[in-house]
Design a protein around this motif. Structure first.
Motif, PDB file in Angstrom:
ATOM      1  N   SER A 161       0.802  -1.229   0.000  1.00  0.00           N
ATOM      2  CA  SER A 161       0.000   0.000   0.000  1.00  0.00           C
ATOM      3  C   SER A 161       0.835   1.281   0.000  1.00  0.00           C
ATOM      4  O   SER A 161       0.391   2.308  -0.531  1.00  0.00           O
ATOM      5  CB  SER A 161      -0.929   0.022   1.220  1.00  0.00           C
ATOM      6  OG  SER A 161      -0.182  -0.061   2.425  1.00  0.00           O
ATOM      7  N   MET A 162       2.050   1.226   0.554  1.00  0.00           N
ATOM      8  CA  MET A 162       2.833   2.457   0.711  1.00  0.00           C
ATOM      9  C   MET A 162       4.246   2.360   0.151  1.00  0.00           C
ATOM     10  O   MET A 162       4.954   3.366   0.117  1.00  0.00           O
ATOM     11  CB  MET A 162       2.916   2.842   2.198  1.00  0.00           C
ATOM     12  CG  MET A 162       1.564   2.986   2.883  1.00  0.00           C
ATOM     13  SD  MET A 162       1.715   3.579   4.574  1.00  0.00           S
ATOM     14  CE  MET A 162       2.355   5.219   4.302  1.00  0.00           C
ATOM     15  N   GLY A 166       7.546   4.479   2.548  1.00  0.00           N
ATOM     16  CA  GLY A 166       6.483   4.768   3.501  1.00  0.00           C
ATOM     17  C   GLY A 166       6.463   3.786   4.659  1.00  0.00           C
ATOM     18  O   GLY A 166       6.187   4.162   5.807  1.00  0.00           O
TER      19      GLY A 166
END
Length: 459
Positions: A161-162, A166
């Motif tokens: 997701s990141m 991240g």
């Protein structure tokens, strides 16, 4: 000040469990980011392998510096400073533009922070628990198992997701929670000295006061027990064995995910299999701690430890030979069970060998020597993959290194026990002879506690 084995000790134990989960669980999840880091920096297997190896090496090599921090400022401050370093290191690593920057930020700064948190937590646990120290160490190490189970799953989710940048930034914030754990570590009262039956005085930790001149050494000896390495046979055997052990022991944690991916497994499946090792550790480590407290293992923990090392090394053959989902599950179970015993006993065996008063200095040198092979292990394995293109050779290498270290510790300890057993039989009291010079009438007596200490430590 708190007292050992008191109610607050169990709260500290929970804090130490969390620290183990955060500090030891995180490096085990680096393999999840292996391919993405390699693609991001256009780096070889050898170059990427330096990142986790630097982090793990600094985690261990910072032992003497951590000992100085603990002595000057206490375990509470040491853990909180380490937590801040972890946060800073991981957040800055998320901005890395070159692989060298990643080495310095995540590997060096982050690794030093992990060192302060982890090693100060190990030390404070030895002072908070005396009667139930083996059980406390086993329970604390189960925190690392929880971390090993959750970090890979969380890492895979964040990566999808990141991305890795991240994810690393979030990891920096998560590791700051060690500050809260460190705040619980109030100063603990030193246990009172007790007198043994032979009149010698010893601490409640089982350390004889006759070694006070060694316990309060000066200079480097105060933080790194070179005298033990030179003169203490059991410390020599254990340190050499564990140093050789970690050359291969940590490799499956780094290379299992890329190995499974290269064999056709999906990223999520590989991460789940890696987490299975952690889940097994959660339940197996406390059981291993309880089993090790049984009377049958009294004074023989080194044999239980070395047997687990041998089993751990041989389990890698399953992963290297068979590439299928059932085979990898069997491997994770075997590796996880043997790892549980190793993780629950590795510090307890060292405490039993040198005593609690000498433990910080012995632990400092112990981890310095470990760091050398930890630093070399992953890059050597990465070089092997770069040359051959086969990840299964890493597990063959792990099998040879780990199994040979277990055999060495087992056989060397057995030979030393046999040698000391013969020496003890020669110790007798002349007043116990039955008025004759015939050697058959000599009544032998067991060695006193003081004599046992001198012989076992070879001072």
């Amino acid at each position: 000040m708190e007292t050992p084995d008191g109610p607050w000790a169990w709260g500290v134990l929970v804090a130490v469990m969390l620290i183990h989960g955060l500090t030891l669980g995180f490096p085990s999840s680096i393999g999840v980011f292996y391919t993405d880091l390699q693609n991001s920096f256009q780096a070889s297997n050898t170059e990427i392998s330096w990142f986790p190896s630097i982090m793990m090496a600094v985690l261990h090599a910072g032992g003497p510096l951590c000992s100085i921090m603990v002595e000057r400022f206490g375990c509470r401050v040491s853990v909180m400073v380490g937590s801040l370093l972890c946060g800073i290191g991981m957040v800055t690593s998320s901005f890395s533009q070159t692989i060298v920057h990643l080495y310095l930020s995540g590997g060096l700064i982050g690794g030093l922070g992990l060192c302060f948190c982890f090693q100060a937590a190990v030390t404070v646990l030895g002072y908070y628990f005396i009667k139930r120290r083996t059980l406390a160490n086993a329970l604390a190490s189960s925190g690392a198992s929880i971390g090993m189970a959750l970090w890979p799953i969380a890492s895979q989710h964040l990566l999808e997701s990141m991305g890795w940048k991240g994810s690393f930034m979030i990891f920096g914030g998560v590791l700051l929670n060690c500050c809260v754990c460190g705040a619980m570590m109030r100063p603990v009262k030193a246990p009172p000295a007790v007198s043994s039956k032979d009149g010698s005085s010893s601490t409640a930790n089982g350390v004889n006061h006759d070694t006070a001149e060694l316990e309060h050494g000066k200079g480097l000896q105060r933080y790194m027990a070179f005298d033990l390495l030179l003169r203490h046979r059991r410390y020599q055997i254990y340190t050499i064995g564990v140093t050789w052990l970690v050359l291969g022991f940590v490799l499956p944690l780094f290379y299992f995910v890329p190995y499974a991916n290269s064999s056709g497994f999906e990223d999520s499946t590989s991460a789940l299999l890696l987490s299975l090792i952690g889940f097994i550790n959660i339940f197996a480590r406390p059981v291993a701690g309880l089993v090790s407290q049984q009377r049958i293992f009294s004074g023989k923990l080194i044999y239980l430890f070395s047997g687990a090392v041998i089993a751990n090394g041989l389990s890698n053959l399953v992963c290297a030979i068979f590439v299928s989902f059932p085979a990898l599950i069997v491997y994770c179970i075997l590796y996880g069970l043997s790892m549980s015993v190793i993780g629950s006993l590795i510090f307890q065996v060292l405490m039993d060998i040198v005593g609690m008063k000498r433990f910080p200095a012995a632990f400092g040198l112990f981890t310095i020597l470990e760091s050398v092979t930890i630093l070399l292990g992953p890059p050597l394995a990465g070089l092997l993959v770069d040359i051959t293109g086969q990840y299964n050779l890493v597990f063959y290498f792990t099998c040879i290194a780990v199994t040979s270290s277990g055999l060495f510790m087992f056989l060397a300890s057995y030979i030393l026990d046999k040698k000391e057993g013969k020496t003890k039989k020669k110790i007798y009291n002349p007043s116990d002879t039955v008025g004759t010079t015939n050697h058959q009438n000599i009544i032998y007596r067991p060695a006193t506690k003081q004599e046992d200490f001198v012989m076992s430590d070879n001072f």
